[in-house]
Design a protein around this motif. Structure first.
Motif, mmCIF file in Angstrom:
data_model
loop_
_atom_site.group_PDB
_atom_site.id
_atom_site.type_symbol
_atom_site.label_atom_id
_atom_site.label_comp_id
_atom_site.label_asym_id
_atom_site.label_seq_id
_atom_site.Cartn_x
_atom_site.Cartn_y
_atom_site.Cartn_z
ATOM 1 N N VAL A 29 12.417 -5.398 2.463
ATOM 2 C CA VAL A 29 12.945 -4.253 1.720
ATOM 3 C C VAL A 29 13.786 -4.795 0.567
ATOM 4 O O VAL A 29 14.734 -5.562 0.783
ATOM 5 C CB VAL A 29 13.785 -3.325 2.615
ATOM 6 C CG1 VAL A 29 14.389 -2.183 1.783
ATOM 7 C CG2 VAL A 29 12.929 -2.765 3.742
ATOM 8 N N HIS A 170 3.797 -2.448 -1.178
ATOM 9 C CA HIS A 170 3.402 -1.385 -0.243
ATOM 10 C C HIS A 170 3.915 -0.028 -0.698
ATOM 11 O O HIS A 170 3.184 0.969 -0.681
ATOM 12 C CB HIS A 170 3.922 -1.698 1.160
ATOM 13 C CG HIS A 170 3.688 -0.598 2.143
ATOM 14 N ND1 HIS A 170 2.434 -0.301 2.639
ATOM 15 C CD2 HIS A 170 4.547 0.312 2.717
ATOM 16 C CE1 HIS A 170 2.516 0.725 3.464
ATOM 17 N NE2 HIS A 170 3.784 1.110 3.537
ATOM 18 N N ALA A 171 5.188 0.036 -1.093
ATOM 19 C CA ALA A 171 5.769 1.331 -1.463
ATOM 20 C C ALA A 171 6.929 1.159 -2.420
ATOM 21 O O ALA A 171 7.655 0.155 -2.377
ATOM 22 C CB ALA A 171 6.226 2.078 -0.207
ATOM 23 N N ALA A 287 13.779 4.599 2.273
ATOM 24 C CA ALA A 287 13.059 3.322 2.203
ATOM 25 C C ALA A 287 12.984 2.651 3.567
ATOM 26 O O ALA A 287 11.951 2.064 3.932
ATOM 27 C CB ALA A 287 13.733 2.404 1.193
ATOM 28 N N ALA A 291 9.809 1.581 5.684
ATOM 29 C CA ALA A 291 9.654 0.190 6.128
ATOM 30 C C ALA A 291 9.375 0.097 7.618
ATOM 31 O O ALA A 291 8.607 -0.771 8.068
ATOM 32 C CB ALA A 291 10.921 -0.597 5.781
ATOM 33 N N ALA A 294 5.759 0.484 8.039
ATOM 34 C CA ALA A 294 4.910 -0.350 7.191
ATOM 35 C C ALA A 294 4.347 -1.533 7.969
ATOM 36 O O ALA A 294 4.958 -2.007 8.937
ATOM 37 C CB ALA A 294 5.713 -0.857 5.997
ATOM 38 N N VAL A 300 8.659 -3.344 0.232
ATOM 39 C CA VAL A 300 9.088 -1.992 -0.127
ATOM 40 C C VAL A 300 10.231 -2.116 -1.127
ATOM 41 O O VAL A 300 11.194 -2.850 -0.877
ATOM 42 C CB VAL A 300 9.555 -1.208 1.118
ATOM 43 C CG1 VAL A 300 10.093 0.167 0.719
ATOM 44 C CG2 VAL A 300 8.409 -1.063 2.123
ATOM 45 N N CYS A 302 13.186 -0.157 -3.294
ATOM 46 C CA CYS A 302 14.027 1.037 -3.268
ATOM 47 C C CYS A 302 14.920 1.047 -4.506
ATOM 48 O O CYS A 302 15.538 0.037 -4.836
ATOM 49 C CB CYS A 302 14.867 1.013 -1.984
ATOM 50 S SG CYS A 302 16.265 2.128 -1.967
#
Length: 498
Positions: A29, A170-171, A287, A291, A294, A300, A302
Motif C-alpha cells: 500500500v 492493482h488499484a 485503500a 488491499a 487484493a 495499491v 492511495c
C-alpha cells in the motif's frame, strides 16, 4: 536541491511512500503525499492550472479579483497563486470548516466571506456566484472547470505512472470533492492500463455515489448528510465527478465511517510518521479495505490530499491537550529542576547603590517627553505583546521602546536602562508603562487599570484619544501558556513578568 524562480514552480512532483506497518501482509500500500505541495495540499495543482488557463484565455484580466467557494485547501492554493501573480482573492467558505483554514487564507492576503453551515457547500457556491456577478470578479468554478482534471491528467497521473513503471497497479484509491483529481487521474491510469481499478471513497452516512441516486439539478443531493471529512463530498455531485462516473472510470465505491477516518489519520502519524488530515485517513481506510481483498504482491496507491496541520480545531485533535497530562507531569517531577509546580526565581532587583547613568536617565526623560503614553519593554516578551494588543484594541497612540531592539544595542543602552527604570518604578520587571510621565506599572497593572476605569481617567487627563466603549476582557489577550501555567500553580504562586 533544485533552484526555482517562483514558489509556483515547486507545485507537484510529490513523493509516493510505501506503508511499512499499516498495510496487510503481502500487499503493498503506497500513499501519495500531496502535503508536499508548497501550500500543503493537492489543490495547489488545480489552483495554478485554473489561473493560468484563465490568463491564457483572457477570462482573467490583470489585477482582477479572483473568487472561489472552497472548504479551504483550494482557497489556500489560490491564495498562494494569487499572491505570487498579483490578483486580489475572495474566498467564500461555510462557517463550520476549520478555523486554521480561515487564518491561513487571511495570512496569505485573501478575504474570507463565511456562509451559514446550514446552507452547506451549495450555499458557499451560491454566495461566490452572487459576489462574482455583483462585483465583476473572476469565478474559478472548480467543480466544473476543465483545467482542474487536465492538470491531474498531465501531472498527478503521470507521476504515479512513472513511480510504478514496469509494475502493474492493482488499484488507485481517492475521495471526491470537485472531481478533478478523480476524473483527471483515473482517465490517464485507465488509458495506460485498463486493468487498474479506480476506487472512490465517500462518507458512509452520505452515500451520494453509492446510493445510485441521480444528482438533482440546482439542489442538494437527497442522500447528503454532514460528515467529518472536510473537502470530501459536498452536498452535491459535481459535474466533473458526474463526468467521471458516466465515462465508466469508477470501478467501486467504498463507504467510510467518520470515526474510522479519524482513527487511521492518527495511526498514520503514530505508526508511519505521516501527518495527514481527516480526508487522508478516510481515503486510507478505503485503500486498506481494497488491499485486504487484493492478490498477494499487489500495489495499491492511495491519495493523501493534505496535511493534518489544518485540522487542529476539528475532532481529529480531540484528546490532544495543550497542558501536560498526568504522565508528563510525573516525568517533570521526577527530577528536581525546571518545574512549574514551584515558584519561579524572582528577578533580582537592581542594587540600590548602583551608580546613576546620566546618559540613560536623559534617554528615559526624552522618551517620556516625546509621547504621553510610553512603554519600555522587550520585543520578545509575551507580557509586552499583550499590553500592545490592549493599546491597539483601544486605539491608543503610544511609543514603544524595546530594550532588546537594535536601537538600544549601541553602548549596551538597553541593559543600562533597566536599573534606571527599576529606580523610577520600584520594580525590576518589564514592561513598564508611563502615562503623562508617571509610571503606571506593567501588563498586570495596565489590565487592572482598564478594568477599574483608572486607565481611562489618566488618558483623559493627558488628552489621549481611545475607545472608551470597547468591551475587552484583558486576560483574553494573554497567550494560552500563561493561563496554563497559572492553572498548574493553582493560583497559589505569583506569575512574575519578564
Amino acid at each position: 536541491m533544485a533552484r526555482h524562480d517562483s514558489i509556483l514552480d515547486t507545485i507537484g512532483r510529490t513523493p509516493t511512500v510505501r506503508l511499512a506497518r499499516l498495510a496487510p501482509a503481502g500487499v503493498n500500500v503506497h500513499v501519495k503525499l500531496e502535503a508536499f505541495n508548497p501550500m500543503g495540499s493537492v489543490k495547489d495543482r488545480m489552483a495554478l492550472a485554473v489561473i493560468e488557463q484563465a490568463e491564457r484565455s483572457g477570462a482573467l484580466r490583470p489585477g482582477q479579483t479572483v473568487i472561489e467557494a472552497t472548504s479551504g485547501n483550494t482557497g489556500i492554493g489560490l491564495a498562494m497563486v494569487c499572491a505570487r501573480k498579483g490578483y486580489p482573492l475572495v474566498v467564500t467558505m461555510a462557517e463550520n470548516f476549520s478555523l486554521e483554514r480561515r487564518r491561513l487564507l487571511r495570512f496569505l492576503g485573501a478575504r474570507v466571506v463565511l456562509t451559514p453551515a446550514s446552507e452547506k457547500g451549495s450555499g458557499m457556491l451560491a454566495k461566490a456566484v452572487e459576489l462574482a456577478e455583483a462585483h465583476g470578479y473572476f469565478l474559478c468554478r472548480q467543480f466544473e472547470n476543465a483545467a482542474n482534471p487536465e492538470v491531474h491528467s498531465r501531472t498527478t497521473a503521470r507521476e504515479i505512472l512513472e513511480d510504478f513503471e514496469g509494475m502493474a497497479l492493482h488499484a488507485w484509491v481517492t475521495g471526491f470533492g470537485t472531481g478533478g483529481t478523480l476524473k483527471g487521474v483515473a482517465g490517464t491510469l485507465k488509458a495506460a492500463d485498463p486493468a487498474t481499478r479506480v476506487v472512490v471513497a465517500e462518507p458512509d452516512n452520505a452515500p451520494l455515489l453509492g446510493s445510485g441516486e441521480a444528482q438533482p439539478a440546482g439542489a442538494s443531493h437527497p442522500r447528503f448528510r454532514p460528515h467529518l471529512m472536510q473537502g470530501w463530498s459536498p452536498d452535491f455531485v459535481s459535474p466533473l465527478t458526474q463526468q467521471a462516473v458516466a465515462a465508466g472510470l469508477v470501478d467501486e465505491v467504498v463507504p467510510v465511517a467518520g470515526e474510522e477516518a479519524l482513527r487511521l489519520a492518527r495511526e498514520l502519524a503514530r505508526q508511519e510518521g505521516i501527518f495527514a488530515g481527516i480526508s487522508g485517513g478516510a481515503t486510507l481506510a478505503a485503500a486498506l479495505d481494497v488491499a485486504r481483498r487484493a492478490p498477494t504482491g499487489s500495489h495499491v496507491v492511495c491519495m493523501l490530499p493534505d496535511t493534518g496541520e489544518r485540522y487542529q480545531s476539528t475532532p481529529l485533535f480531540d484528546g490532544i491537550g495543550e497542558e501536560m497530562n498526568d504522565e508528563e507531569l510525573a516525568l517533570s517531577r521526577s527530577t528536581p529542576g525546571y518545574r512549574f509546580d514551584r515558584p519561579a526565581p524572582m528577578a533580582a532587583k537592581a542594587p540600590a547603590e548602583a551608580a546613576n547613568d546620566t546618559e540613560a536617565e536623559r534617554f528615559v526623560d526624552a522618551c517620556l517627553a516625546e509621547a504621553p503614553v510610553v512603554m519600555f519593554g522587550l520585543a520578545w516578551c509575551e507580557f509586552c505583546w499583550s499590553a500592545r494588543k490592549l493599546f491597539t484594541r483601544l486605539g491608543i497612540d503610544y511609543r514603544s521602546v524595546d530594550l532588546d531592539g537594535a536601537a538600544c544595542q549601541a553602548d549596551d543602552l538597553g541593559v543600562r536602562l533597566r536599573p534606571v527604570l527599576a529606580r523610577r518604578t520600584g520594580a525590576p520587571t518589564l514592561p513598564q508603562i508611563f502615562i503623562g510621565g508617571e509610571p503606571l506599572g506593567g501588563c498586570g497593572e495596565l489590565f487592572e487599570a482598564w478594568r477599574d476605569g483608572s486607565l481611562g481617567a489618566r488618558l483623559d487627563a493627558c488628552g489621549v484619544a481611545y475607545d472608551g466603549e470597547a468591551e475587552i476582557v484583558p486576560e483574553s489577550l494573554l497567550p494560552g501558556w500563561l493561563h496554563t501555567r497559572a492553572n498548574m500553580l493553582e493560583n497559589s504562586l505569583p506569575i512574575t513578568q519578564s
